[in-house]
Structure formats: structure tokens, C-alpha cells
Design a protein around this motif. Structure first.
Motif: not given
Length: 234
Positions: A37-54, A190-193, A227-229
Motif C-alpha cells: 500500500l505504501m509503495l503504491g501510494v508513493v509511486g502512483l499518487d503522492v509523487l505525481p501529485e507533488a510534481l504537479a503542485a510544486a 512525505f513521499g520520500g519518508a 492503482w485501482l483506487v
């Protein structure tokens, strides 16, 4: 909504502490799922969103990625410092380690609140990762406190403090709106941690005593579920 969802982290932390107190036989399956779950959240959601916002860059590198690396390195540094002190088995060392976990849990709550400020889908994805790995936080909080000679009553008190920390962190984000660039930067950090915790702590622990196929399947299932979420949220 963020505070309500953070209650799931509260319950999962207590479940982890209860498992440390009572049983450990199926713990590896939960940790395997949490790592996925943590791997999926970081790679598929948090990091793309962080790149888009910052979207600003420093020396040709997106600021969100720099903070992603900084978050990973800081988590590694904290883990190494705690590991170096574990040779000194005094109650104070156990309390120091537990206090670090409580602070980390509070920042988890802030991350949930920040993610909900981005959107409901993002908030749900981050909350799932936090709730999943808070099982390990609860387990480690109770175990570390007891390991260094603290009483059971004190260990349970620390466990409840760690369980309440994500709720307090999420509630704090109701008081202010985080600007989008700062939000992206925080999510990158947060994604890195979170990735460090998954790769260096959760998954190795899941496979340490039970290198079973079922544990690996739980990890893959956790990443696939995120990925499904993400797909449904889009």
C-alpha cells in the motif's frame, strides 16, 4: 472528513500495539500488505501529485523531487540514530524512540489533512497508506518501550499517545489552507519518508521470519489496490 478518516489510523495503531502484546503469528501478512500500500501510494499518487503542485525547479531538478530525496534521507538518518542508541538499553532510550514514533504519527495526520486539501481521491489514497503502516507503528511503539525496561502501564500510555497523534495532526490542518506549491513540497517530502519506511523497515520485517509467497502476494495486492483506487478517483 480528514479527522474522521484519521480515526482509522488511531484504531490501527492500537491494533498493532495489541498484536505486540498478544500475538505475532500473522503479523507478516499485515506488514506485507502495508508495504505494498505504501509503495503504491508513493509511486502512483503522492509523487505525481507533488510534481504537479510544486512545479518549480532548482538547478534543473523539480523541487518536489529534491524534497522527496530529503525526506528519504531524513528518515534514514533518524532510523540510524535510533539504531545507534539501542545498544544502551535504558528506559530513557525506549521513551526517546517512542517519542520519535509519536512525532512521525502526528506528521502522518498532517499528511492526511494536506492530501484531502488536494482532493478526496488523494486523501483516501494517502489515508489508506497511513492506516496500513500505523499497524507497524503501534507494534513498534509498544515493543520498543517495553524492550528498554519501561513498565507495561507506561508502554500502554505511550501507545495511546501514538494512536491519538494522527488524529491531532489531521485536525490541525482544519485551521489553515496550505498553499499549493507548499502542499506539493510537503507531499514530496512525505513521499520520500514513506518510501524509506516501506523499503527499509516494513517490507524487510515482513519477510524476515516469514519469507512466504503469501507475504509477497499481499505486497503486490497492496500496490495493485492503490492503482485501482487512483484509477477510480481519476
Amino acid at each position: 472528513m480528514a479527522v474522521f478518516v484519521a480515526l482509522g489510523a488511531f484504531l490501527m495503531t492500537l491494533a498493532g500495539g495489541w498484536t505486540a502484546l498478544r500475538v505475532t503469528d500473522r503479523r507478516h501478512l499485515v506488514l506485507g500488505l502495508a508495504g505494498g500500500l505504501m509503495l503504491g501510494v508513493v509511486g502512483l499518487d503522492v509523487l505525481p501529485e507533488a510534481l504537479a503542485a510544486a512545479d518549480t525547479e532548482l538547478y534543473g531538478v523539480p523541487a518536489a523531487l529534491l524534497l522527496f530525496v530529503a525526506g528519504f534521507l531524513l528518515a534514514h538518518l533518524v532510523q540510524r540514530l535510533l539504531a545507534a542508541r539501542r545498544a544502551d538499553r535504558t528506559p530513557e532510550v525506549g521513551l526517546t524512540a517512542a517519542a520519535a514514533l509519536i512525532g512521525h504519527s502526528a506528521m502522518d495526520g498532517v499528511a492526511i489533512g494536506a492530501a484531502f486539501q488536494v482532493g478526496g481521491g488523494m486523501g483516501v489514497a494517502v489515508a489508506l497508506a497511513v492506516i496500513a503502516h500505523d499497524f507497524a507503528d503501534g507494534f513498534n511503539t509498544y515493543t520498543l518501550t517495553r524492550l528498554y525496561g519501561n513498565t507495561r502501564r507506561r508502554a500502554l500510555t505511550i501507545l495511546f499517545a501514538a494512536a491519538a497523534a494522527p488524529v491531532a495532526g489531521a485536525a490541525s490542518t482544519l485551521l489553515f489552507a496550505i498553499p499549493e506549491p507548499l502542499l506539493g513540497a510537503y507531499l514530496g517530502f512525505f513521499g520520500g519518508a514513506l518510501l524509506y519506511l516501506a523499503a527499509a523497515e516494513i517490507l524487510p520485517e515482513a519477510h524476515h521470519e516469514h519469507p512466504a509467497r503469501s507475504t509477497l502476494l499481499c505486497t503486490v495486492a497492496g500496490a495493485a489496490f492503490i492503482w485501482l483506487v487512483v484509477g477510480i478517483a481519476e
